[in-house]
Design an enzyme around this catalytic site. Structure first.
Site, PDB file in Angstrom:
ATOM      1  N   GLU A   1      -5.244  -6.666   0.415  1.00 33.04           N
ATOM      2  CA  GLU A   1      -5.241  -5.955  -0.870  1.00 33.04           C
ATOM      3  C   GLU A   1      -5.664  -6.937  -1.948  1.00 33.04           C
ATOM      4  O   GLU A   1      -5.965  -8.088  -1.659  1.00 33.04           O
ATOM      5  CB  GLU A   1      -3.842  -5.406  -1.164  1.00 33.04           C
ATOM      6  CG  GLU A   1      -2.754  -6.479  -1.189  1.00 33.04           C
ATOM      7  CD  GLU A   1      -1.362  -5.935  -1.441  1.00 33.04           C
ATOM      8  OE1 GLU A   1      -1.216  -4.809  -1.934  1.00 33.04           O
ATOM      9  OE2 GLU A   1      -0.392  -6.663  -1.136  1.00 33.04           O
TER      10      GLU A   1
ATOM     11  N   LYS B   1       8.639  -5.466  -3.185  1.00 29.27           N
ATOM     12  CA  LYS B   1       8.099  -5.770  -4.518  1.00 29.27           C
ATOM     13  C   LYS B   1       9.103  -6.703  -5.188  1.00 29.27           C
ATOM     14  O   LYS B   1       9.959  -6.280  -5.967  1.00 29.27           O
ATOM     15  CB  LYS B   1       7.889  -4.466  -5.298  1.00 29.27           C
ATOM     16  CG  LYS B   1       6.881  -4.603  -6.422  1.00 29.27           C
ATOM     17  CD  LYS B   1       6.371  -3.260  -6.876  1.00 29.27           C
ATOM     18  CE  LYS B   1       5.646  -3.327  -8.200  1.00 29.27           C
ATOM     19  NZ  LYS B   1       4.444  -4.163  -8.220  1.00 29.27           N
TER      20      LYS B   1
ATOM     21  N   ARG C   1      10.977   3.249  -3.630  1.00 28.04           N
ATOM     22  CA  ARG C   1      10.449   1.931  -3.265  1.00 28.04           C
ATOM     23  C   ARG C   1      11.334   0.816  -3.814  1.00 28.04           C
ATOM     24  O   ARG C   1      11.574  -0.192  -3.138  1.00 28.04           O
ATOM     25  CB  ARG C   1       9.003   1.783  -3.763  1.00 28.04           C
ATOM     26  CG  ARG C   1       8.342   0.514  -3.233  1.00 28.04           C
ATOM     27  CD  ARG C   1       6.853   0.475  -3.506  1.00 28.04           C
ATOM     28  NE  ARG C   1       6.572   0.350  -4.931  1.00 28.04           N
ATOM     29  CZ  ARG C   1       5.351   0.388  -5.454  1.00 28.04           C
ATOM     30  NH1 ARG C   1       4.298   0.570  -4.662  1.00 28.04           N
ATOM     31  NH2 ARG C   1       5.153   0.270  -6.752  1.00 28.04           N
TER      32      ARG C   1
END
Ligand code: PMP
Length: 285
Positions: free
Chosen positions: A184, A151, A52
């Protein structure tokens, strides 16, 4: 001994672990990061976190100046040097030091920082009795503006929602996407349980694809509990039997109240409790 922080291949005591004020990570939030757990001296889902991190970097056209194997070794070494077996690792890769101005080409060398420390997000009581959350008016970043799948070091979107949560006396906020669907929370993915089946927003709802989310989906399916990745509305949440959040730092957290509405019985439900136990059996030996 003071905590030793890894910066570009060298270790510095916490107090001296500093980087330039001209780093574009600081000036513009230009960089990416990961939060990873170590359980019993073993780094949990290391490959998934590295994949990721590399994908986030690729999405912002940042080249991480080392291989995944070298990063894995550096993470393990940082934990070992600090004698941390049960801990949390923060890996940060910034665009590096450059002149003022947005242009990433001003920056020559990305900087790699690895911090190994301890983290406790919520008190034990929250895992027993559940969390209260509120819907933030700040929507999650539109994917066409800044994909939530990256991220990145720019977490202001989430921080603004977190501020709303705290102003409402809650520790977490639910974030909706631009369509008004459930996305989320500020640092965790969200799930509900309805008639014995699990539902969670899909990737294109505008979420970070949590590694804990994937782990919990896997655990549930192995238990024979159906899991559906489908768009959800606040109505689905308000009328759910159970609700819980997942994240690296938080693990699996029951939610018992949303927008002052009681979810299910108002106590952590049986499927949530089962998943907490299963998650513990993966991580606590
Ligand atoms: N969503 C956001 C916005 C996050 O920052 C995180 C990580 N803290 C998560 C979800 C959960 O992801 P993971 O399970 O990989 O920690």
């Amino acid at each position: 001994m003071s905590l030793q922080v890894y910066i570009n291949g060298k270790y510095y005591p916490k107090e001296q672990a500093t980087i330039s004020v001209f780093d574009h990570g600081l000036l513009y939030g230009d960089g990416v990061f990961e939060g990873i757990r170590s359980y019993g001296g073993k780094v949990f889902k290391l490959r998934e976190h590295l994949d990721r991190l590399w994908e986030s970097a690729k999405a912002i056209r940042l080249t991480i100046p080392m291989s995944k194997d070298e990063m894995a070794a550096a993470i393990e070494q940082t934990l070992a040097i600090n004698g941390i077996k049960e801990g949390y690792v923060r890996v940060v890769v910034t665009r590096g030091v450059g002149d003022l101005g947005l242009d990433p080409d001003f920056c020559q060398t990305p900087q790699v920082i690895i911090i190994a420390d301890h983290i406790k997000l919520y008190p034990e009581e929250v895992y027993r009795n559940g969390l209260r959350i509120v819907t933030a008016s700040t929507i999650r970043n539109h994917s066409a503006a800044l994909s939530p799948r990256i991220k990145s070091l720019n977490y202001l979107n989430n921080i603004l929602a977190k501020i709303e949560a705290k102003q409402a006396g809650c520790a977490e906020a639910l974030m909706l996407n631009h369509k008004g669907e459930v996305a989320e929370c500020t640092g965790e993915n969200i799930f509900i349980v309805r008639r014995g089946e699990i539902f969670t927003p899909p990737r294109d709802a505008g979420i970070l694809e949590g590694i804990t989310r994937a782990t919990v989906i896997d655990l549930a399916r192995k238990e024979g509990i159906p899991v559906h990745e489908v768009p959800l509305t606040r109505h689905d949440l308000y009328t759910a039997d159970e609700c819980f959040l997942t994240g690296t730092a938080a693990e699996v957290v029951p939610v018992v109240e949303i927008d002052l509405r009681i979810i299910g019985t108002g106590k952590p439900g049986p499927i949530t409790r089962r998943l907490i136990d299963l998650f513990h059996s993966l991580t606590r030996s």
